[in-house]
Enzyme design. Sequence first.
Site, PDB file in Angstrom:
ATOM      1  N   GLY A 226       0.762  -1.237   0.000  1.00 36.90           N
ATOM      2  CA  GLY A 226       0.000   0.000   0.000  1.00 36.90           C
ATOM      3  C   GLY A 226       0.795   1.290   0.000  1.00 36.90           C
ATOM      4  O   GLY A 226       0.214   2.357  -0.223  1.00 36.90           O
ATOM      5  N   GLU A 260       4.141  -6.404   1.930  1.00 36.29           N
ATOM      6  CA  GLU A 260       3.781  -6.839   0.565  1.00 36.29           C
ATOM      7  C   GLU A 260       3.690  -5.659  -0.398  1.00 36.29           C
ATOM      8  O   GLU A 260       2.603  -5.343  -0.900  1.00 36.29           O
ATOM      9  CB  GLU A 260       2.403  -7.503   0.582  1.00 36.29           C
ATOM     10  CG  GLU A 260       2.228  -8.641   1.522  1.00 36.29           C
ATOM     11  CD  GLU A 260       0.754  -9.053   1.646  1.00 36.29           C
ATOM     12  OE1 GLU A 260      -0.147  -8.287   1.238  1.00 36.29           O
ATOM     13  OE2 GLU A 260       0.517 -10.152   2.136  1.00 36.29           O
ATOM     14  N   PRO A 261       4.784  -4.989  -0.671  1.00 39.30           N
ATOM     15  CA  PRO A 261       4.700  -3.823  -1.552  1.00 39.30           C
ATOM     16  C   PRO A 261       4.602  -4.223  -3.019  1.00 39.30           C
ATOM     17  O   PRO A 261       5.230  -5.191  -3.458  1.00 39.30           O
ATOM     18  CB  PRO A 261       6.040  -3.128  -1.304  1.00 39.30           C
ATOM     19  CG  PRO A 261       6.966  -4.264  -1.004  1.00 39.30           C
ATOM     20  CD  PRO A 261       6.167  -5.294  -0.279  1.00 39.30           C
ATOM     21  N   ARG A 299      -5.517   2.810 -16.292  1.00 42.58           N
ATOM     22  CA  ARG A 299      -5.708   3.540 -15.029  1.00 42.58           C
ATOM     23  C   ARG A 299      -6.424   4.889 -15.208  1.00 42.58           C
ATOM     24  O   ARG A 299      -7.319   5.202 -14.418  1.00 42.58           O
ATOM     25  CB  ARG A 299      -4.379   3.709 -14.288  1.00 42.58           C
ATOM     26  CG  ARG A 299      -3.782   2.357 -13.835  1.00 42.58           C
ATOM     27  CD  ARG A 299      -2.559   2.530 -12.948  1.00 42.58           C
ATOM     28  NE  ARG A 299      -2.905   3.003 -11.633  1.00 42.58           N
ATOM     29  CZ  ARG A 299      -2.738   4.230 -11.206  1.00 42.58           C
ATOM     30  NH1 ARG A 299      -2.176   5.135 -11.978  1.00 42.58           N
ATOM     31  NH2 ARG A 299      -3.111   4.586 -10.004  1.00 42.58           N
ATOM     32  N   TYR A 303      -9.758   4.773 -13.037  1.00 44.03           N
ATOM     33  CA  TYR A 303      -9.778   5.503 -11.758  1.00 44.03           C
ATOM     34  C   TYR A 303      -9.667   7.003 -11.952  1.00 44.03           C
ATOM     35  O   TYR A 303      -9.427   7.709 -10.979  1.00 44.03           O
ATOM     36  CB  TYR A 303      -8.560   5.156 -10.892  1.00 44.03           C
ATOM     37  CG  TYR A 303      -8.188   3.730 -10.667  1.00 44.03           C
ATOM     38  CD1 TYR A 303      -9.073   2.830 -10.087  1.00 44.03           C
ATOM     39  CD2 TYR A 303      -6.892   3.297 -10.943  1.00 44.03           C
ATOM     40  CE1 TYR A 303      -8.676   1.533  -9.818  1.00 44.03           C
ATOM     41  CE2 TYR A 303      -6.491   2.007 -10.669  1.00 44.03           C
ATOM     42  CZ  TYR A 303      -7.390   1.124 -10.112  1.00 44.03           C
ATOM     43  OH  TYR A 303      -6.982  -0.146  -9.831  1.00 44.03           O
ATOM     44  N   CYS A 328     -12.366   2.235 -29.627  1.00 43.16           N
ATOM     45  CA  CYS A 328     -13.711   2.794 -29.852  1.00 43.16           C
ATOM     46  C   CYS A 328     -14.482   2.957 -28.555  1.00 43.16           C
ATOM     47  O   CYS A 328     -15.445   2.223 -28.302  1.00 43.16           O
ATOM     48  CB  CYS A 328     -14.477   1.905 -30.813  1.00 43.16           C
ATOM     49  SG  CYS A 328     -13.727   1.921 -32.420  1.00 43.16           S
TER      50      CYS A 328
HETATM   51  C1  LIG Z   1      -3.396  -8.163  -0.096  1.00 42.15           C
HETATM   52  C2  LIG Z   1      -2.589  -7.180  -0.862  1.00 42.15           C
HETATM   53  N1  LIG Z   1      -1.285  -7.077  -0.592  1.00 42.15           N
HETATM   54  C3  LIG Z   1      -0.508  -6.207  -1.272  1.00 42.15           C
HETATM   55  C4  LIG Z   1      -1.019  -5.402  -2.261  1.00 42.15           C
HETATM   56  C5  LIG Z   1      -0.099  -4.457  -2.970  1.00 42.15           C
HETATM   57  O1  LIG Z   1      -0.498  -3.159  -2.864  1.00 42.15           O
HETATM   58  P1  LIG Z   1       0.443  -1.982  -3.359  1.00 42.15           P
HETATM   59  O2  LIG Z   1       0.749  -2.225  -4.788  1.00 42.15           O
HETATM   60  O3  LIG Z   1      -0.348  -0.773  -3.146  1.00 42.15           O
HETATM   61  O4  LIG Z   1       1.668  -2.010  -2.520  1.00 42.15           O
HETATM   62  C6  LIG Z   1      -2.376  -5.464  -2.559  1.00 42.15           C
HETATM   63  C7  LIG Z   1      -2.947  -4.579  -3.578  1.00 42.15           C
HETATM   64  O5  LIG Z   1      -4.085  -4.325  -3.731  1.00 42.15           O
HETATM   65  C8  LIG Z   1      -3.192  -6.385  -1.834  1.00 42.15           C
HETATM   66  O6  LIG Z   1      -4.499  -6.490  -2.088  1.00 42.15           O
END
Ligand SMILES: Cc1ncc(COP(=O)(O)O)c(C=O)c1O
Length: 402
Positions: A226, A260-261, A299, A303, A328
């Site tokens: 995130g 978890e980036p 994107r 969004y 189109c």
């Molecule tokens: C469970 C989980 N982990 C990690 C991520 C990675 O997020 P980001 O790319 O914002 O770091 C996401 C993205 O939606 C997610 O749903």
Amino acid sequence: MSINFKELAKKYDTPYYVYDFDYISEKYTELKTAFKARKSLIAYAVKANSNLSVIKHLANLGAGADCVSIGEVKRALKVGIAPYKIIFSGVGKIDSEIRQALELGILMINVESDAELNRVELIARELNLVARISIRVNPNIDPQTHPYISTGLHENKFGVDIDTAKRMYIQCKNSEHLEPTGIHLHIGSQLTQLEPIKESVKIVADLVRNLAAIKIELSFFDVGGGLGIIYDDEKLIDTNEYAQSILECLFGLDITVVCEPGRFIVGNAGTFVTKVLYEKVNGNKRFVIVDGAMNDLIRPSLYNAYHKIEVLNENKDISDCNLVGPVCESGDFFAKNIQLPKTEHNDIVAIYSAGAYCFTMASNYNTRGRVAEIAFENQEDRLIRRRETFENIISLEEEFIK
Ligand SMILES: Cc1ncc(COP(=O)(O)O)c(C=O)c1O
């Protein structure tokens, strides 16, 4: 970054994506170093950019993988990420995916509902295996990001509330086929405020302490991904402050931090490069039409996301226009009401911050082949995904024509 987009356009044609692998290394190392006070696992969120060479590059640096389908798990394994560094997340796992994940012996499954936990238990029993479980807790905190990428509120479909999580851990403890291993949260993407993260981690850390009091000891604390990046003029969370505030919340717990980036690692490593086909004026409205489109980079359409855009020519005659693709759909645009110089046929246009959630969201809409992907590393470029041909696109249909 010293990538010559025009030269690459001559060599590989357009549109294409190019990724700066040295930048990816820098961002991985920045985050890993920020957590150096503890045992940590940086599990790269494969969904952000799942090109095998990108994952391999991160694997070489020591990264694990956060996957949201068995396909992503297989990508991670394919490039040599060890099963004990792979996590399987996602709100709706299919039985066959759960079965394969258990057979492959990955680190843990992030479970998102009690119905899913029952399913995992059943499948683990059938296989006579023990499933390592992490439960995704929804802390009900507003992450203050775009509603489409916000996941940490009860109104979002993700995770379970604290009480449900506690019940689920007790079920794990009492089951022969479930092992409570980790705990997980992920409140949203493109986060630029530290406070909601801190608050959420605190809530979940309290749950870990409560669980320890009833002899449920977890080994991994997964804070999700995130971390935001600069697309425009965002003020970012400082990486060290981010890590520090997480570690403070975990004080006294003997637990490995998992992060978890996705976007943070690859977002600003990538550029989408397209070329001008035509200019036209409808009434007073100027349009610059390029060969890339929403099927390549969705994107802005999806969004209303902002990407910095640059026309690589010397023209000083700048005016307002919409930058659009050939698909189109009126929704096929990269930017509306943007100031761009007058362009000529074949002028090159760079669309920045396109390393995350761009190619992975591409489609074949309008029977357009997905574009080439290029790696740039140590001042050298190399192809990492061939441009799709018409034959590639029809290959799964052709045999069925009657
Ligand atoms: C469970 C989980 N982990 C990690 C991520 C990675 O997020 P980001 O790319 O914002 O770091 C996401 C993205 O939606 C997610 O749903």
